[in-house]
Design a protein around this motif. Structure first.
Motif, short mmCIF file in Angstrom:
data_model
loop_
_atom_site.label_atom_id
_atom_site.label_comp_id
_atom_site.label_asym_id
_atom_site.label_seq_id
_atom_site.Cartn_x
_atom_site.Cartn_y
_atom_site.Cartn_z
N ILE A 12 0.84 -1.20 0.00
CA ILE A 12 0.00 0.00 0.00
C ILE A 12 0.87 1.25 0.00
O ILE A 12 0.60 2.21 -0.74
N PHE A 13 1.94 1.25 0.80
CA PHE A 13 2.83 2.40 0.88
C PHE A 13 3.39 2.79 -0.49
O PHE A 13 3.56 3.97 -0.79
N SER A 14 3.72 1.80 -1.31
CA SER A 14 4.39 2.09 -2.58
C SER A 14 3.44 2.12 -3.78
O SER A 14 3.89 2.30 -4.91
N ALA A 15 2.13 1.96 -3.54
CA ALA A 15 1.17 1.93 -4.64
C ALA A 15 0.89 3.33 -5.18
O ALA A 15 0.95 4.31 -4.44
N PRO A 16 0.55 3.44 -6.47
CA PRO A 16 0.12 4.74 -7.00
C PRO A 16 -1.28 5.11 -6.50
O PRO A 16 -1.61 6.29 -6.39
N VAL A 17 -2.13 4.10 -6.22
CA VAL A 17 -3.49 4.34 -5.76
C VAL A 17 -3.99 3.07 -5.08
O VAL A 17 -3.55 1.96 -5.40
N ILE B 57 -3.57 3.43 6.48
CA ILE B 57 -2.27 3.02 5.93
C ILE B 57 -1.93 3.85 4.70
O ILE B 57 -0.81 4.34 4.55
N ALA B 58 -2.91 4.01 3.80
CA ALA B 58 -2.68 4.82 2.60
C ALA B 58 -2.37 6.27 2.97
O ALA B 58 -1.47 6.89 2.39
N ALA B 59 -3.10 6.80 3.95
CA ALA B 59 -2.89 8.20 4.35
C ALA B 59 -1.50 8.43 4.91
O ALA B 59 -0.92 9.50 4.72
N GLU B 60 -0.94 7.43 5.59
CA GLU B 60 0.39 7.57 6.17
C GLU B 60 1.46 7.86 5.13
O GLU B 60 2.47 8.50 5.44
N SER B 61 1.25 7.38 3.92
CA SER B 61 2.25 7.61 2.87
C SER B 61 1.71 8.49 1.73
O SER B 61 2.34 8.58 0.68
N GLY B 62 0.56 9.11 1.95
CA GLY B 62 0.02 10.03 0.95
C GLY B 62 -0.48 9.35 -0.31
O GLY B 62 -0.55 9.99 -1.37
N VAL B 63 -0.88 8.09 -0.22
CA VAL B 63 -1.40 7.37 -1.38
C VAL B 63 -2.90 7.67 -1.53
O VAL B 63 -3.65 7.51 -0.56
N PRO B 64 -3.34 8.13 -2.70
CA PRO B 64 -4.77 8.43 -2.87
C PRO B 64 -5.63 7.17 -2.77
O PRO B 64 -5.21 6.09 -3.15
N SER C 157 -16.68 6.69 8.54
CA SER C 157 -15.43 6.68 9.30
C SER C 157 -14.20 6.98 8.47
O SER C 157 -13.11 7.16 9.02
N VAL C 158 -14.35 7.03 7.13
CA VAL C 158 -13.16 7.16 6.28
C VAL C 158 -13.23 8.33 5.30
O VAL C 158 -12.30 8.53 4.52
N ALA C 159 -14.29 9.10 5.32
CA ALA C 159 -14.50 10.14 4.30
C ALA C 159 -13.30 11.08 4.17
O ALA C 159 -12.90 11.45 3.06
N ARG C 160 -12.69 11.46 5.29
CA ARG C 160 -11.60 12.44 5.23
C ARG C 160 -10.34 11.89 4.56
O ARG C 160 -9.45 12.66 4.20
N HIS C 161 -10.27 10.57 4.39
CA HIS C 161 -9.10 9.96 3.75
C HIS C 161 -9.32 9.71 2.25
O HIS C 161 -8.39 9.27 1.57
N ILE C 162 -10.52 9.95 1.75
CA ILE C 162 -10.87 9.52 0.39
C ILE C 162 -10.57 10.61 -0.62
O ILE C 162 -10.96 11.77 -0.45
N THR C 163 -9.89 10.22 -1.68
CA THR C 163 -9.64 11.14 -2.80
C THR C 163 -10.74 11.04 -3.84
O THR C 163 -11.30 12.04 -4.27
#
Length: 424
Positions: A166-171, A189-196, A212-218
């Motif tokens: 997840i850390f190294s994924a583009p999305v 996990i995605a948010a920790e590394s800035g992955v959309p 519970s996850v709206a603020r993390h969703i691109t």
């Protein structure tokens, strides 16, 4: 110096790899990071679909002649397969049973050369199954779903084993078949590394798990009913109602739809979702985002530059100029911008895979380096191809056809304003 660091990381990851499944995943993730890119991660359901298609109108309390087909399904699985056929090799995180249905589902992954490490197999549960009964027009008439195993066994602990991927994924794409804790863990996990993160709501009921996850969703891709359910859940009150077909005409004005759906779209954006992509079936797609945002901010990083992706990028980019509507964005005085993409006529055979192919086609295009508007046009072209075949996903996509259809869609896109439609 840098090469020496990577060599030491490689040596360390190989030591950690021995005898531990979690560290095997870490080892593979380290290797991906050293390559400078990784593959998109898809988290969600793999389901065996049973399609029952009557040859005559079905009658209650008796059997009806027809055909029964076994088809690989599941929202996340369908999206991943569509992406594969458009040049990606997504890393799937899911679970299936160690049974006949599970063998059929994982067979495609192995034949396509895709990684299977993220797909958990269990002997103590059955593979999720959905039985769909269609009417004579190809519309879904009824369905029975046995998918509880996804919620119970696709756990936060299993997902965290693949944190490196997840850390190294583009999305990362997550579907709402996940239980709330697994959804939250995936997004964190995605948010920790800035992955959309792309959120696929799956159904009206499950779409409410967005809370519970709206603020993390691109990216979020609800249909209009899912949009209403998400907006009501996020606003903690039932202030939005489903859209009805206009009386007497049976038709729906795009401008009227926009005016009715705009307040619900705004709720999602106010809660942190960056791009709201509302699918309207045969009426097309609405893309909404807050004014002042640049769509170039959503070009993905860590993209794998394969030959097929390069060809997709070149075929679409030359047909669909990315600067097409920028001047209209600048003239819009509203606090949000909504772009309408019309659908193309299609010879409809089956509708069940259209939404998944739209998401898969859009994600595959983003991973090829295309911008959001170009990618949505490709996604709609992929969905058109899906409704014209019996299976959930077409056996293959012809790039020239996809690019030509995308051009027709992209060239007809227009910005909608609060009062009138701003046409080119």
């Amino acid at each position: 110096m840098e090469n020496g660091v990577w060599r030491r990381l490689n040596t360390l990851s190989r030591h950690l790899w021995i005898g531990n499944e979690t560290n095997q995943a870490l080892h593979m993730s380290c290797l991906s990071a050293m390559d400078g890119f990784s593959e998109p991660v898809i988290i969600g359901a793999m389901i065996m679909d049973i399609h029952a298609i009557p040859s005559t109108p079905a009658q209650p309390r008796t059997t009806t002649p027809g055909m029964v087909h076994y088809i690989s399904g599941g929202v996340a699985r369908n999206i991943a397969e569509c992406m594969t056929k458009l040049g990606n090799k997504p890393f799937m995180i899911s679970m299936i049973g160690d049974d006949m249905a599970g063998n059929l589902l994982i067979g495609y992954w192995k034949s396509a050369g895709l990684a299977v490490e993220g797909i958990q197999r269990r002997q103590d549960v059955g593979t999720p199954v959905v039985c769909n009964v269609f009417d004579a027009h190809g519309e879904l008439a009824a369905a029975v779903a046995s998918v509880e195993a996804i919620e119970k066994y696709l756990t936060e602990e299993w997902i965290r084993r693949f944190k490196g991927n997840i850390f190294s994924a583009p999305v990362v794409m997550i579907d709402a078949n996940l239980n709330p804790s697994s959804l939250k863990a995936s997004c964190q996990i995605a948010a920790e590394s800035g992955v959309p993160v792309w959120f696929e709501p799956v159904s009206v009921t499950k779409s409410k798990r967005v809370i519970s996850v709206a603020r993390h969703i691109t990216f979020a891709s609800p249909n209009e009913d899912e949009l209403i359910a998400m907006a009501n859940a996020l606003s903690c009150k039932d202030c939005f109602s489903s859209i009805q077909v206009e009386a007497n005409t049976g038709s729906r004005s795009v401008e009227r739809l926009f005016q009715m759906l705009k307040p619900a779209m705004r709720v999602l954006m106010d809660k942190g979702i960056k791009l709201v992509i509302v699918t309207l079936g045969p009426d097309g797609v609405l893309l909404g985002f807050k004014a002042g945002q640049s769509l170039t901010n959503y070009h993905l990083k860590n993209i794998n530059p394969s030959c097929y992706r390069k060809q997709l990028y070149e075929d679409v980019n030359i047909r669909c100029p990315s600067s097409k509507l920028i001047s209209e964005f600048e003239r819009t005085r509203s606090d949000m911008i909504v772009v309408y993409f019309p659908s193309l006529p299609a010879s409809v055979v089956r509708l069940t895979g259209a939404g998944d192919c739209f998401v898969g086609g859009t994600l595959a295009s983003l991973c090829a380096g295309l911008d959001v508007m170009q990618s949505i046009a490709v996604g709609m072209a992929a969905a058109k191809a899906a409704v014209e075949v019996e299976t959930n996903i077409p056996s293959e996509y012809i790039l020239a056809t996809i690019a030509d259809d995308a051009q027709r869609i992209h060239s007809s896109a227009k910005v909608l304003s609060d009062q009138v439609s701003m046409r080119r």
